[in-house]
Write an enzyme that holds these catalytic residues in place. Structure first.
Site, PDB file in Angstrom:
ATOM      1  N   ASN A 212       0.841  -1.200   0.000  1.00  0.00           N
ATOM      2  CA  ASN A 212       0.000   0.000   0.000  1.00  0.00           C
ATOM      3  C   ASN A 212       0.876   1.250   0.000  1.00  0.00           C
ATOM      4  OD1 ASN A 212       0.607   0.724   2.850  1.00  0.00           O
ATOM      5  ND2 ASN A 212      -0.355  -1.247   3.221  1.00  0.00           N
ATOM      6  N   ASP A 280      -3.847  -6.420   4.945  1.00  0.00           N
ATOM      7  CA  ASP A 280      -4.846  -7.300   5.566  1.00  0.00           C
ATOM      8  C   ASP A 280      -4.780  -8.726   5.030  1.00  0.00           C
ATOM      9  OD1 ASP A 280      -6.053  -5.525   7.358  1.00  0.00           O
ATOM     10  OD2 ASP A 280      -7.085  -4.524   5.704  1.00  0.00           O
ATOM     11  N   LYS A 290       8.678 -16.987 -11.018  1.00  0.00           N
ATOM     12  CA  LYS A 290       7.904 -15.857 -11.523  1.00  0.00           C
ATOM     13  C   LYS A 290       6.701 -16.335 -12.336  1.00  0.00           C
ATOM     14  CE  LYS A 290       8.323 -11.743 -14.335  1.00  0.00           C
ATOM     15  NZ  LYS A 290       9.055 -11.109 -15.390  1.00  0.00           N
ATOM     16  N   PRO A 314      -2.211 -12.036  10.189  1.00  0.00           N
ATOM     17  CA  PRO A 314      -2.491 -11.868  11.621  1.00  0.00           C
ATOM     18  C   PRO A 314      -2.723 -10.386  11.918  1.00  0.00           C
ATOM     19  CG  PRO A 314      -0.148 -12.321  11.246  1.00  0.00           C
ATOM     20  CD  PRO A 314      -0.856 -12.525   9.934  1.00  0.00           C
ATOM     21  N   ASP A 315      -3.638 -10.093  12.822  1.00  0.00           N
ATOM     22  CA  ASP A 315      -3.882  -8.703  13.226  1.00  0.00           C
ATOM     23  C   ASP A 315      -2.979  -8.428  14.430  1.00  0.00           C
ATOM     24  OD1 ASP A 315      -4.860  -6.317  14.339  1.00  0.00           O
ATOM     25  OD2 ASP A 315      -6.810  -6.633  13.393  1.00  0.00           O
ATOM     26  N   ILE A 316      -1.888  -7.739  14.161  1.00  0.00           N
ATOM     27  CA  ILE A 316      -0.849  -7.546  15.183  1.00  0.00           C
ATOM     28  C   ILE A 316      -1.406  -6.763  16.374  1.00  0.00           C
ATOM     29  CG2 ILE A 316       1.465  -6.610  15.619  1.00  0.00           C
ATOM     30  CD1 ILE A 316       1.899  -6.882  12.511  1.00  0.00           C
ATOM     31  N   LYS A 348     -13.664   0.422  16.111  1.00  0.00           N
ATOM     32  CA  LYS A 348     -12.350  -0.252  16.025  1.00  0.00           C
ATOM     33  C   LYS A 348     -11.694  -0.379  17.393  1.00  0.00           C
ATOM     34  CE  LYS A 348     -10.520  -0.001  12.167  1.00  0.00           C
ATOM     35  NZ  LYS A 348     -10.025   0.588  10.952  1.00  0.00           N
ATOM     36  N   LYS A 352     -10.578  -4.035  18.406  1.00  0.00           N
ATOM     37  CA  LYS A 352      -9.149  -4.378  18.507  1.00  0.00           C
ATOM     38  C   LYS A 352      -8.725  -4.614  19.960  1.00  0.00           C
ATOM     39  CE  LYS A 352      -7.908  -3.355  14.137  1.00  0.00           C
ATOM     40  NZ  LYS A 352      -7.121  -4.165  13.211  1.00  0.00           N
TER      41      LYS A 352
END
Ligand code: C5P
Length: 410
Positions: A212, A280, A290, A314-316, A348, A352
């Site tokens: 991103n 995500d 390749k 994984p959501d750190i 959130k 979280k």
């Protein structure tokens, strides 16, 4: 900190006038500046202004260095605790990288035995030129600290990286470097902070990845601001083009999984600030070789799609917030939203399990830009901060964290 002294070399660039602000801000913090003005620098600021602000004689090539009454270049370069080049022009950077010594500034740089900090300022193309990048890499290899220039509109009408870092950021860097050899005093002294920053890169095959637009700037600024307040800071960073702040321990990672392992390795910590724009999803099974175009195999002309099988990363932030053992006392998450910023951020915070959320609207130019406009969302309410530089946002967040740690009820 009083009694510290920098040798400030002012190069010849349009940003030279900002060195006056640097002298003023350093003086406010008890740091004296002894200044060398290059011949080109003197075209932009006068020796009189520099002398008035630094309350010292200004050294230029006009002084006879062989005169017994004058301070020689060797002594000059060693009389300070730190040498700062501001603005560091492409020319000064090139000369220093090559070890040239044909005027007072470059002679002092070659003769010094003190740490050197350079704050570059030049046209975006000059900064991006392979010769400048090669010279910067050489200086870094020689142990010089070269700050990342700021990005934005330039005096020459172009846009991009090359602007002199804001005086506050230069001064913060100077203070961090002066502090490196001594004890850092500050309200967060004795506390450990882990900060994540930048994007992650999730490999598709050996040459491609998903990522991103995160520049990492906000996270780096927060790491620097926490360090300024005395915290022991670990910065876990995805790939960025930034120079890490002085005095901060850095772990460079690429993927979300690597970022999680690095953060876990830095636990226990008192503070966790999760600024990274973690991808995500990641490709379920990155190809070992390749990937080839399907249409190439089938014959030209036939468009063919390709499906990427993605799995969730994984959501750190969530995992660290859920730690039973060694959960950091204060966990701050970030929320990049494009709509309904406040409501989404509040949701959130609950989802979280962190303590604060810093929410920003990224529908405009925030991602990758220099400024930010944020909301601080806490259980006790929401604060809307005005638009300010990412560096000022970082300072304010760090101050809030320090307040929370020094609150007897906290
Ligand atoms: O859910 P969302 O990605 O918007 O949440 C943003 C916050 O969660 C940020 O603080 C980010 O650093 C963190 N995060 C994380 N790991 C992920 C995704 C987000 O730590 N996999």
């Amino acid at each position: 900190m009083t009694g510290k002294r920098v040798l400030l070399i002012i190069g010849g660039g349009i940003a030279a006038y900002k060195s006056l602000e640097v002298i003023r801000l350093l003086a406010k913090r008890g740091v004296a500046s002894r200044c060398v003005l290059t011949r080109a620098g003197a075209e932009f600021v006068t020796p009189l202004s520099v002398a008035a602000l630094s309350q010292d004689k200004v050294y230029t090539d006009l002084f006879s260095l062989t005169d017994e009454a004058e301070m020689g270049h060797i002594e000059l370069s060693r009389s300070a605790d730190l040498v700062v080049v501001c603005p560091a022009t492409a020319d000064l950077i090139a000369k220093a990288a090559a070890g040239l010594a044909n005027d007072l500034a470059t002679t002092a740089l070659l003769a010094t035995d003190k740490p050197v900090l350079m704050a570059p300022s030049m046209n975006v193309r000059m900064w991006a030129h392979p010769a400048t990048q090669r010279n910067v890499a050489q200086l870094i290899a020689d142990g010089v600290r070269v700050m990342s220039p700021d990005e934005g509109p330039m005096a020459c009408g172009e846009f991009g990286p090359g602007r002199l870092p804001e005086p506050e950021r230069i001064v913060a860097e100077v203070m961090a470097m002066l502090n490196d050899d001594g004890v850092v005093l500050g309200p967060l002294r004795g506390f450990r902070a882990v900060v994540t920053a930048g994007p992650t890169r999730e490999p598709i095959d050996p040459v491609r990845y998903l990522s991103n637009h995160s520049s990492g700037r906000q996270g780096y600024e927060i790491a620097a601001a926490l360090h300024r307040l005395g915290a022991d800071v670990r910065l876990v960073t995805g790939p960025t083009a930034l120079t890490p702040p002085a005095g901060v321990t850095v772990r460079a990672v690429e993927t979300a999984e690597q970022m999680l392992s690095a953060v876990e390795a830095d636990m226990p910590a008192d503070i966790f600030v999760s600024v990274a724009a973690v991808a995500d999803w990641r490709p379920a099974e990155p190809a070992a070789t390749k990937l080839k175009l399907k249409s190439e195999k089938r014959g030209a002309g036939k468009a063919a799609g390709v499906a990427l099988d993605l799995v969730e990363n994984p959501d750190i932030l969530k995992l660290i917030s859920a730690r039973k053992k060694d959960r950091p006392r204060l966990i701050v998450g970030f929320a990049a939203e494009t709509d309904d910023v406040e409501a989404n951020a509040a949701a959130k915070l609950a989802r979280k399990g962190c303590d604060w959320i810093i929410a920003n609207d990224v529908s405009g130019d925030v991602m990758g830009g220099m400024d930010n406009e944020v909301l601080l969302v806490r259980a006790e309410g929401v604060e809307r901060w005005p638009r300010m530089s990412k560096s000022d946002v970082a300072t304010r967040i760090a101050e809030r964290i320090a307040e929370a740690f020094n609150d007897p009820e906290g």
